[in-house]
Design a protein around this motif. Structure first.
Motif, PDB file in Angstrom:
ATOM      1  N   VAL A 111      17.715  68.083 -47.645  1.00  0.00           N
ATOM      2  CA  VAL A 111      16.681  67.149 -48.083  1.00  0.00           C
ATOM      3  C   VAL A 111      15.469  67.193 -47.158  1.00  0.00           C
ATOM      4  O   VAL A 111      15.579  67.499 -45.977  1.00  0.00           O
ATOM      5  CB  VAL A 111      17.210  65.693 -48.140  1.00  0.00           C
ATOM      6  N   GLU A 163      12.912  62.715 -49.179  1.00  0.00           N
ATOM      7  CA  GLU A 163      13.544  62.266 -50.428  1.00  0.00           C
ATOM      8  C   GLU A 163      13.943  60.797 -50.347  1.00  0.00           C
ATOM      9  O   GLU A 163      14.900  60.360 -50.981  1.00  0.00           O
ATOM     10  CB  GLU A 163      14.800  63.118 -50.705  1.00  0.00           C
ATOM     11  N   TYR A 206      14.649  58.865 -53.614  1.00  0.00           N
ATOM     12  CA  TYR A 206      15.673  59.302 -54.557  1.00  0.00           C
ATOM     13  C   TYR A 206      17.064  59.480 -53.949  1.00  0.00           C
ATOM     14  O   TYR A 206      18.064  59.447 -54.677  1.00  0.00           O
ATOM     15  CB  TYR A 206      15.266  60.634 -55.197  1.00  0.00           C
ATOM     16  N   THR A 250      13.876  59.220 -45.123  1.00  0.00           N
ATOM     17  CA  THR A 250      15.050  59.930 -45.627  1.00  0.00           C
ATOM     18  C   THR A 250      16.223  59.869 -44.649  1.00  0.00           C
ATOM     19  O   THR A 250      17.364  59.610 -45.034  1.00  0.00           O
ATOM     20  CB  THR A 250      14.695  61.402 -45.914  1.00  0.00           C
ATOM     21  N   ASP A 310      16.821  64.666 -54.908  1.00  0.00           N
ATOM     22  CA  ASP A 310      16.082  63.863 -55.876  1.00  0.00           C
ATOM     23  C   ASP A 310      16.777  63.792 -57.231  1.00  0.00           C
ATOM     24  O   ASP A 310      16.196  63.288 -58.200  1.00  0.00           O
ATOM     25  CB  ASP A 310      14.661  64.402 -56.050  1.00  0.00           C
TER      26      ASP A 310
END
Length: 304
Positions: A19, A22, A25, A53, A100
């Motif tokens: 990631v 992100e 999400y 994140t 995501d």
């Protein structure tokens, strides 16, 4: 308990999630995985995100022992993060997901079904599933890909045995398109290939996708040039390990990619060594006008 300790050491499935930025999400992905009852671990590697994140991942790791979180020292790219996640994973089988996206309720039940009677440490095995597109734009929402009985060859729809994963990983440093690399090698090197004929993964289409479907022609053209370079790198670095038919298949993809990058739509359509579906798909990506038509009629063009 002994059984719980054993599962922590070697779960059936490792889900790798590289990631970067992100925050919006990642929580939804983790929830969609963790609410399912299965023998798995979730390995998240943050590629030096500049948003929240890492905090999201750390919170999930703190509350659920199935989640393990690591962080790259600097922005090294998706390929490096994916390779690091593979290095830390322990599962007999390896799946991959985008930070995501989300998985569907049948995700693990289908993975378990298709691996029945397969020893992931002994067999070069791969399974490919279908995906469902999710988007706020109605043009892109609700499409099952691909059509027919075959699974999608993209990374989130690919399940590898540990033995096959050891032949594919680590990914080359600086690789720009892991989908092309992993999908092609997995199908080429596998002794057992299984198709999961239903969608088990929700692929979110939005403006920040690596594949810029909603972007202008310039951004899409840049993406496709890097995508096509992956096949040339693969031919150079792994060609000697491929069977003759797979080298020939790879050479066709390289030729079609070169024609696309040169804007030679007629040459693409005249490449009879490629399937009709291949030629039409690449041709639809070969010019600004055709790309605009493809984007407008996404559901008609996609999934073939």
């Amino acid at each position: 308990m002994p059984g719980e300790s054993s599962q922590r050491v070697s779960p059936l499935v490792s889900v790798l999630v590289p990631v970067r930025n992100e925050e919006l999400y990642l929580g939804a992905l983790c929830e969609s995985l963790l609410r399912q009852v299965a023998d798995f671990e979730l390995v998240i590697v943050d590629d030096f995100s500049t948003d929240g994140t890492a905090t999201v991942a750390e919170n999930f790791a703190a509350r659920d022992c199935r989640v393990r979180f690591y962080r790259n020292n600097g922005n090294q790219g998706v390929a490096a993060a994916m390779s690091l996640a593979y290095f830390y994973s322990r599962g007999q089988f390896v799946a991959m997901a985008g930070g995501d996206d989300t998985v569907r309720p049948n995700y693990f039940s289908e993975l378990q079904r298709c691996t029945r009677n397969i020893d992931g440490h002994e067999v070069n095995f791969v399974a490919f599933s279908k995906l469902m597109t999710v988007s706020e734009d109605a043009r892109y929402d609700g499409q099952v890909c691909p059509r027919g009985n075959r699974g999608n060859r993209s990374v989130p729809c690919t399940l590898l045995s540990r033995r096959l994963g050891d032949e594919i990983f680590p990914l080359p440093a600086g690789l720009h398109e892991e989908d092309a690399w992993i999908g092609f090698l997995a199908e080429s090197l596998a002794d057992v290939v299984r198709e999961i004929p239903v969608a088990i993964y929700n692929y979110r289409i939005h403006a920040a996708n690596t594949n810029p479907r909603q972007s202008n022609w310039r951004d899409f053209d840049y993406f496709m040039r890097r995508y096509n370079q992956t096949f040339t790198i693969l031919r150079r670095e792994k060609g000697s390990k491929l069977r003759t038919r797979d080298r020939e298949r790879l050479d066709i993809l390289i030729r079609l990619g070169a024609y696309r990058d040169q804007g030679r739509t007629l040459a693409i359509l005249a490449t009879r060594s490629a399937t009709l579906v291949q030629r039409l798909r690449v041709a639809s990506q070969s010019s600004r006008t055709l790309y605009a038509l493809r984007s407008h009629f996404y559901k008609a063009f996609s999934g073939w």
